[in-house]
Enzyme design. Structure first.
Site, mmCIF file in Angstrom:
data_model
loop_
_atom_site.group_PDB
_atom_site.id
_atom_site.type_symbol
_atom_site.label_atom_id
_atom_site.label_comp_id
_atom_site.label_asym_id
_atom_site.label_seq_id
_atom_site.Cartn_x
_atom_site.Cartn_y
_atom_site.Cartn_z
ATOM 1 N N PHE A 68 -9.415 -15.599 21.990
ATOM 2 C CA PHE A 68 -8.467 -16.677 21.699
ATOM 3 C C PHE A 68 -8.886 -17.486 20.477
ATOM 4 O O PHE A 68 -8.075 -17.873 19.674
ATOM 5 C CB PHE A 68 -8.372 -17.625 22.907
ATOM 6 C CG PHE A 68 -7.436 -17.117 23.977
ATOM 7 C CD1 PHE A 68 -6.745 -15.928 23.832
ATOM 8 C CD2 PHE A 68 -7.240 -17.848 25.146
ATOM 9 C CE1 PHE A 68 -5.882 -15.469 24.815
ATOM 10 C CE2 PHE A 68 -6.379 -17.399 26.125
ATOM 11 C CZ PHE A 68 -5.689 -16.207 25.966
ATOM 12 N N HIS A 75 -10.426 -15.055 36.352
ATOM 13 C CA HIS A 75 -9.044 -15.258 35.908
ATOM 14 C C HIS A 75 -8.127 -14.093 36.271
ATOM 15 O O HIS A 75 -7.049 -13.959 35.708
ATOM 16 C CB HIS A 75 -9.020 -15.534 34.398
ATOM 17 C CG HIS A 75 -9.700 -16.832 34.039
ATOM 18 N ND1 HIS A 75 -10.215 -17.115 32.803
ATOM 19 C CD2 HIS A 75 -9.954 -17.934 34.793
ATOM 20 C CE1 HIS A 75 -10.750 -18.331 32.797
ATOM 21 N NE2 HIS A 75 -10.612 -18.838 33.998
ATOM 22 N N CYS A 103 4.646 -7.982 43.603
ATOM 23 C CA CYS A 103 6.017 -8.419 43.786
ATOM 24 C C CYS A 103 6.001 -9.777 44.478
ATOM 25 O O CYS A 103 5.355 -9.933 45.516
ATOM 26 C CB CYS A 103 6.786 -7.401 44.615
ATOM 27 S SG CYS A 103 8.418 -8.014 45.088
ATOM 28 N N ALA A 130 -14.016 -13.659 26.566
ATOM 29 C CA ALA A 130 -13.219 -12.767 25.723
ATOM 30 C C ALA A 130 -14.026 -12.098 24.610
ATOM 31 O O ALA A 130 -13.715 -10.985 24.189
ATOM 32 C CB ALA A 130 -12.047 -13.547 25.130
ATOM 33 N N THR A 161 -18.412 -16.162 25.125
ATOM 34 C CA THR A 161 -17.489 -17.180 25.626
ATOM 35 C C THR A 161 -17.713 -18.489 24.891
ATOM 36 O O THR A 161 -18.859 -18.871 24.634
ATOM 37 C CB THR A 161 -17.613 -17.374 27.161
ATOM 38 O OG1 THR A 161 -16.878 -18.555 27.539
ATOM 39 C CG2 THR A 161 -19.048 -17.504 27.636
ATOM 40 N N SER A 162 -16.596 -19.160 24.583
ATOM 41 C CA SER A 162 -16.692 -20.438 23.876
ATOM 42 C C SER A 162 -17.116 -21.554 24.828
ATOM 43 O O SER A 162 -17.447 -22.650 24.388
ATOM 44 C CB SER A 162 -15.341 -20.777 23.234
ATOM 45 O OG SER A 162 -14.338 -20.818 24.232
ATOM 46 N N CYS A 186 12.150 -3.328 45.521
ATOM 47 C CA CYS A 186 12.954 -4.186 46.404
ATOM 48 C C CYS A 186 13.805 -5.179 45.616
ATOM 49 O O CYS A 186 14.554 -5.947 46.203
ATOM 50 C CB CYS A 186 12.046 -4.931 47.392
ATOM 51 S SG CYS A 186 11.243 -6.381 46.669
HETATM 52 P P1 NAD Z 1 -12.634 -17.709 23.673
HETATM 53 O O1 NAD Z 1 -11.649 -16.957 22.842
HETATM 54 O O2 NAD Z 1 -12.413 -19.151 23.884
HETATM 55 O O3 NAD Z 1 -14.075 -17.571 23.043
HETATM 56 C C1 NAD Z 1 -14.619 -16.342 22.675
HETATM 57 C C2 NAD Z 1 -16.009 -16.600 22.152
HETATM 58 O O4 NAD Z 1 -16.642 -15.363 21.932
HETATM 59 C C3 NAD Z 1 -16.035 -17.380 20.839
HETATM 60 O O5 NAD Z 1 -17.019 -18.388 20.947
HETATM 61 C C4 NAD Z 1 -16.440 -16.316 19.800
HETATM 62 O O6 NAD Z 1 -17.253 -16.855 18.779
HETATM 63 C C5 NAD Z 1 -17.221 -15.357 20.647
HETATM 64 N N1 NAD Z 1 -17.182 -13.972 20.204
HETATM 65 C C6 NAD Z 1 -16.119 -13.254 19.737
HETATM 66 N N2 NAD Z 1 -16.480 -11.987 19.521
HETATM 67 C C7 NAD Z 1 -17.796 -11.891 19.830
HETATM 68 C C8 NAD Z 1 -18.747 -10.838 19.822
HETATM 69 N N3 NAD Z 1 -18.425 -9.608 19.421
HETATM 70 N N4 NAD Z 1 -20.004 -11.097 20.231
HETATM 71 C C9 NAD Z 1 -20.380 -12.343 20.620
HETATM 72 N N5 NAD Z 1 -19.522 -13.396 20.652
HETATM 73 C C10 NAD Z 1 -18.243 -13.152 20.278
HETATM 74 O O7 NAD Z 1 -12.781 -16.929 25.038
HETATM 75 P P2 NAD Z 1 -13.219 -17.446 26.472
HETATM 76 O O8 NAD Z 1 -14.344 -18.395 26.377
HETATM 77 O O9 NAD Z 1 -13.352 -16.233 27.313
HETATM 78 O O10 NAD Z 1 -11.946 -18.270 27.002
HETATM 79 C C11 NAD Z 1 -10.625 -17.896 26.725
HETATM 80 C C12 NAD Z 1 -9.768 -17.459 27.910
HETATM 81 O O11 NAD Z 1 -9.001 -16.385 27.428
HETATM 82 C C13 NAD Z 1 -10.474 -16.927 29.099
HETATM 83 O O12 NAD Z 1 -9.920 -17.567 30.174
HETATM 84 C C14 NAD Z 1 -10.093 -15.449 29.181
HETATM 85 O O13 NAD Z 1 -9.637 -15.158 30.480
HETATM 86 C C15 NAD Z 1 -8.903 -15.291 28.307
HETATM 87 N N6 NAD Z 1 -8.874 -14.069 27.465
HETATM 88 C C16 NAD Z 1 -9.268 -12.872 27.979
HETATM 89 C C17 NAD Z 1 -9.273 -11.751 27.185
HETATM 90 C C18 NAD Z 1 -9.740 -10.451 27.774
HETATM 91 O O14 NAD Z 1 -9.587 -10.227 28.968
HETATM 92 N N7 NAD Z 1 -10.357 -9.577 26.981
HETATM 93 C C19 NAD Z 1 -8.867 -11.835 25.849
HETATM 94 C C20 NAD Z 1 -8.436 -13.075 25.355
HETATM 95 C C21 NAD Z 1 -8.457 -14.195 26.186
#
Ligand code: NAD
Length: 239
Positions: free
Chosen positions: A34, A120, A128, A23, A189-190, A151
């Site tokens: 998140f 994901h 549908c 994210a 990603t976290s 439908c």
């Molecule tokens: P997460 O929210 O758990 O973690 C996001 C990570 O990215 C954090 O560690 C944060 O410090 C870091 N971060 C935020 N902005 C940043 C930037 N500009 N540059 C570098 N790092 C940055 O997200 P995750 O690990 O992807 O897991 C959460 C779940 O939420 C996933 O399954 C995802 O599918 C879903 N999600 C998706 C979206 C989307 O599609 N954009 C948005 C929110 C959540």
């Protein structure tokens, strides 16, 4: 040599790069993640996002699910940022083999990436549950309550909700790409959402780069860690 120079050098030397993201890749496009301080876990809803975005909640409280989903997950005005754009350019230049993403926003494809494994799913596909006809995200956004098919069947987003399993084929292709990668860039990603986060363990090379604002559980395993905004980092790279 500083982190960005090393990243650039490794990119220059590689031609089967895989990018694994989450994210945080899209926060600079205006889509909240998140777990950051302004992420969805810190906003106030009656229940946490993990509960609302779960299969059991979807089954029990579809109207509430769709209220949250339209409000927070359908960010249809968002545009790709420098990270999405540079990754698409790297693929176009024959240097990047695949993007493996946990995101559901479709921004990698909007930037021009072709091989994108969406672990994901995607908000851009909604089907549908009765006749399987597909609908786009705009359709869901423009409806109220539970979106319905012609439908009469109810639509479900092609998004992997909590408690649901990942698509086998997508996981298999992601693992193959990561196993064969000569460089793995992990960003935004976290690395706490499983099983997705576990896929990076299939990388066995010595160019694993982690780009993140905050520390992650895999920092110690990385060959290079860059703490920064991923869009800003990619804007400094040349393809
Ligand atoms: P997460 O929210 O758990 O973690 C996001 C990570 O990215 C954090 O560690 C944060 O410090 C870091 N971060 C935020 N902005 C940043 C930037 N500009 N540059 C570098 N790092 C940055 O997200 P995750 O690990 O992807 O897991 C959460 C779940 O939420 C996933 O399954 C995802 O599918 C879903 N999600 C998706 C979206 C989307 O599609 N954009 C948005 C929110 C959540």
């Amino acid at each position: 040599m500083d982190g960005i120079d090393r990243l650039q050098k490794w990119i220059d030397e590689s031609n089967k790069i895989v990018f694994f993201g989450g994210a945080g890749v899209s926060t600079e496009s205006g889509i909240p993640d998140f777990r950051s301080v302004d992420g969805l876990y810190h906003q106030h809803y009656s229940e946490p996002p993990e509960t609302i975005l779960s299969h059991s909640y979807y089954v029990r409280k579809k109207e509430e699910f769709y209220r949250f989903y339209r409000d927070k997950m359908l960010c249809l005005d968002a545009k790709p940022n420098e990270a999405h754009i540079k990754l698409a350019e790297l693929e176009n230049e024959g240097k990047l083999a695949a993007v493996v993403t946990q995101n559901i926003d479709g921004l990698h494809q909007m930037a021009g990436s072709k091989t994108v494994y969406e672990l994901h799913g995607s908000v851009h596909r909604n089907y549908c549950q009765r006749c399987r006809k597909m609908y786009n995200a705009e359709y869901v956004l423009d409806t109220e309550g539970i979106p319905k098919c012609d439908c009469g069947g109810e639509l479900k987003p092609d998004v992997v909700l909590y408690e649901e399993g990942l698509d086998d084929n997508t996981v298999t292709k992601s693992i193959e790409a990561i196993k064969e990668a000569d460089m793995l860039i992990v960003g935004g990603t976290s690395l706490v959402v499983y099983p997705a986060a576990g896929l990076i363990n299939y990388y066995s090379g010595n160019k694993m780069v982690l780009i993140n604002l905050a520390s992650t559980p895999k920092n110690a395993a990385a060959d290079l860690v860059i703490n920064g905004k991923i869009g800003e980092v990619f804007s400094k790279l040349h393809v």
